[in-house]
Scaffold this active site. Structure first.
Site, PDB file in Angstrom:
ATOM      1  N   ASP A 210       8.035   1.905  -1.606  1.00  0.00           N
ATOM      2  CA  ASP A 210       7.207   3.123  -1.458  1.00  0.00           C
ATOM      3  C   ASP A 210       8.210   4.289  -1.498  1.00  0.00           C
ATOM      4  O   ASP A 210       9.404   4.229  -1.877  1.00  0.00           O
ATOM      5  CB  ASP A 210       6.448   3.178  -0.199  1.00  0.00           C
ATOM      6  CG  ASP A 210       5.264   3.929  -0.120  1.00  0.00           C
ATOM      7  OD1 ASP A 210       5.052   4.931  -0.031  1.00  0.00           O
ATOM      8  OD2 ASP A 210       4.243   3.392  -0.446  1.00  0.00           O
ATOM      9  N   HIS A 265       3.119   8.950   2.916  1.00  0.00           N
ATOM     10  CA  HIS A 265       2.597   7.698   2.393  1.00  0.00           C
ATOM     11  C   HIS A 265       3.135   6.470   3.032  1.00  0.00           C
ATOM     12  O   HIS A 265       2.335   5.601   3.445  1.00  0.00           O
ATOM     13  CB  HIS A 265       2.764   7.675   0.722  1.00  0.00           C
ATOM     14  CG  HIS A 265       2.077   6.852   0.153  1.00  0.00           C
ATOM     15  ND1 HIS A 265       2.535   5.646  -0.501  1.00  0.00           N
ATOM     16  CD2 HIS A 265       0.568   6.799  -0.494  1.00  0.00           C
ATOM     17  CE1 HIS A 265       1.592   4.877  -1.018  1.00  0.00           C
ATOM     18  NE2 HIS A 265       0.419   5.702  -1.297  1.00  0.00           N
ATOM     19  N   SER A 440      -4.326   2.451  -1.443  1.00  0.00           N
ATOM     20  CA  SER A 440      -3.021   2.585  -0.788  1.00  0.00           C
ATOM     21  C   SER A 440      -3.114   2.104   0.546  1.00  0.00           C
ATOM     22  O   SER A 440      -2.264   1.749   1.231  1.00  0.00           O
ATOM     23  CB  SER A 440      -2.283   4.028  -0.832  1.00  0.00           C
ATOM     24  OG  SER A 440      -1.855   4.474  -1.908  1.00  0.00           O
TER      25      SER A 440
END
Ligand SMILES: [Ca+2]
Ligand SMILES: [Ca+2]
Ligand SMILES: [Ca+2]
Length: 598
Positions: A210, A265, A440
């Site tokens: 990521d 994220h 996600s």
């Protein structure tokens, strides 16, 4: 407010980096091509000869002139390996075994249309594969909401949770009591019952591919993978000889450095998998354990880098056995074979060390937030687990990509675009917490449960059995999702049932006999695969036992006695889709296989 500004700064910064590094046209990066050579190009390492010259020298006169004219026409230069040569000889040999050394990149004219170049270079019949660099995207690109001071105060007063983490009562995704007031069916992953069975996952390393995880977050720091040799080693020295200098918690492939940059994220995803439990602060995490018994998360900061594949190679070479991915290629139907090759490397080579919990790796991807039935890579690849997202009401989220290739559903919330409280609450950089939604956030639920299951059954489970356990007992959510039947995978993952899968209390008790080792696997071949009317099972040795066929959520469809070397099973009346085949012989040896019926 201070936090929000910090994140705004961070996201502008990372956007800038990506804009600076790459220009994309129709999802393909300009100015660079990838080749896979048919055979090894460079036997000797004469550094005075350019790799391009070596390539040309290796060809016969006719091919050489054809390639030379293409290279000249498109200003080809700077040929180099896509997967750099490892300074560690044994790792380099392992990479070669999987052909990673055959991949090269070539810089070309920035103004050329890469798709045309792929056609031109392919037509030379010199290379095994010619491809471009396809755009990759995060499946939640910046929709989140930080917890407000008022929320923090209100939530902190709740003290009636499974653990003493003050925000656990808000984590409907783990245990849904109707906190959000949503009907008809409160959805969760049945985590409280799962935690009754297993909380420890300290022997499992999960790699997060990521942006960067905030490794200093107080609710994550005890569950970050640590490369002890580097931690206790000498700065500037590759203390463990793995080819990376000072890689204490992972690697930043974007900048080729040991410093990962915390991003919302990756940090949010890490919290879902492994925020520390019962430490009196923040949220709980699925495999977070307590007092140092949590999963170990490796942070691989690669997004925007051209070298995504290296993150899988690094993860496998450094102990990870479960790979977390919440990204897709930018456009449906597009994928890079070089990336799939690297994912395959992880699937085969992960856990290939003494004492590892499992030989081979499990790779989990989110399906994407395109809100349509489209083919998104790498999620649709049959050898990875694809996870789509549902809200707290068991309904598919509007944004969720759904399809027949989806493997499982998990909570991701409805609130992606408004970043509201119907999304998932987890850790955020800078010691903070916030809501984010999307597929996600669904994928890490499956990764967290996988880590718990693997920790419980370590040394006694194969990657395919781990996949099957995650699907086992998944709750069918078709009734809440008319029109999406068979396109949300095996259903909503259930932590309790996944953890119960190999226990002696249910029908699957003989799935793998207690304490039988994975080395006891029967060697056999199942073909053709995919199958349409029938398939055959061929075994080198005479097979005396039973063949069981299971649906993807673990229901026994049929079983057959077998007493031969070759068995033929008719599937002409089977519904199309994926099935698991379990073959068990009378000595207790067994094997699990997957077959697609078309
Ligand atoms: Ca190192
Ligand atoms: Ca060092
Ligand atoms: Ca906590």
């Amino acid at each position: 407010m201070k936090n929000s500004l910090f994140f705004l700064f961070l996201s502008l910064f990372t956007f800038h980096l990506s804009a600076q590094n790459a220009v994309f046209e129709n999802g393909v990066r300009k100015g660079i091509l990838k080749f896979k050579l048919k055979t090894e190009l460079i036997a000797g390492q004469n550094e005075s000869t350019s790799k391009l010259d070596l390539l040309l020298q290796s060809l016969d006169v006719e091919k050489r002139e054809q390639l030379r004219s293409k290279i000249t026409k498109h200003k080809g230069r700077n040929l180099k390996r896509l997967f750099p040569r490892s300074t560690n000889a044994s790792l380099e040999n392992k990479h070669k075994k999987h052909g990673l050394h055959l991949w090269y990149t070539l810089d070309v004219d920035e103004s050329s249309t890469i798709l045309n170049l792929i056609e031109e270079f392919s037509a030379l019949s010199i290379f095994d594969i010619v491809e471009g660099f396809y755009e990759k995207k995060l499946t939640n690109d910046g929709d989140y909401k930080m917890l407000t001071d008022k929320e923090i105060k209100t939530f902190s007063m709740s003290n009636n949770n499974y653990f003493n983490d003050p925000f656990l009562g808000q984590q409907w995704n783990f245990h849904n009591t109707g906190q959000l007031g949503i009907s008809p069916s409160p959805a969760d992953i049945n985590m409280y019952a799962g935690w009754d069975i297993q909380q420890n996952a300290s022997d499992i390393i999960v790699s997060i591919h990521d942006y960067g995880v905030d490794v200093n977050h107080p609710d994550l720091q005890n569950n970050i993978w640590v490369n002890e040799a580097e931690l206790n080693g000498t700065p500037g020295v590759d203390d463990d000889g793995n080819g990376y200098i000072d890689d204490v918690n992972g690697w930043n492939f974007r900048e080729d450095s040991s410093g990962v940059i915390p991003h919302f994220h990756a940090t949010h995803i890490a919290g879902i998998i492994g925020a520390e439990n019962d430490n009196g602060i923040g949220v709980s995490g699925i495999a977070g354990g307590s007092n140092g018994t949590g999963v170990k998360m490796m942070t691989l900061d690669w997004l925007d880098s051209f070298n995504v594949g290296m993150s899988y190679v690094y993860a496998a070479d450094n102990g990870a056995v479960i790979s977390q991915n919440s990204w897709t290629f930018g456009v449906p139907d597009l994928y890079e074979q070089s990336t799939i090759d690297a994912i395959n490397y992880f699937i085969i080579e992960a856990g290939n060390y003494a004492g590892s919990p499992m030989k081979g790796g499990l790779v989990v991807f989110c399906t994407g937030n395109d809100g349509a039935d489209v083919v998104m890579w790498p999620a649709c690849y049959i050898n990875v687990l694809a996870v789509t997202s549902i809200g707290a009401d068991s309904k598919k989220a509007d944004y969720s990509t759904y399809s027949s290739w989806v493997d499982l559903s998990a909570p991701g919330g409805h609130g992606i675009f408004i970043g509201d409280t119907t999304a998932v609450l987890s850790t955020m950089p800078n010691s903070s917490y916030g809501y984010a939604g999307g597929t996600s956030m669904a994928a890490p639920h499956v990764v967290g449960v996988a880590a718990l299951v693997l920790s419980k059954y370590k040394h006694h489970i194969t990657p395919l059995e781990l996949e099957f356990s995650l699907r086992y007992g998944a709750n069918n959510i078709d009734q809440y999702n008319p029109g999406y039947e068979n396109r949300l995978g095996s259903g909503l993952i259930d932590a309790q049932k996944a953890l119960d899968f190999l226990s002696s209390s249910n029908d699957s008790s003989s799935f793998r006999k207690n304490n039988s080792s994975v080395e006891d696997e029967i060697e056999l071949t199942v073909y053709p695969n995919p199958a349409s009317s029938e398939f055959k099972i061929y075994s080198e040795e005479y097979l005396d036992g039973e063949i069981r066929i299971y649906s993807t959520n673990g229901q026994l469809v049929t079983s057959h006695k077998v007493n031969s070397k070759v068995s033929e099973i008719s599937v002409s009346d089977y519904k199309k889709g994926l099935y698991f085949i379990k073959i068990i012989d009378k000595k207790g040896k067994s094997i699990l296989k997957k077959i697609l019926v078309e």
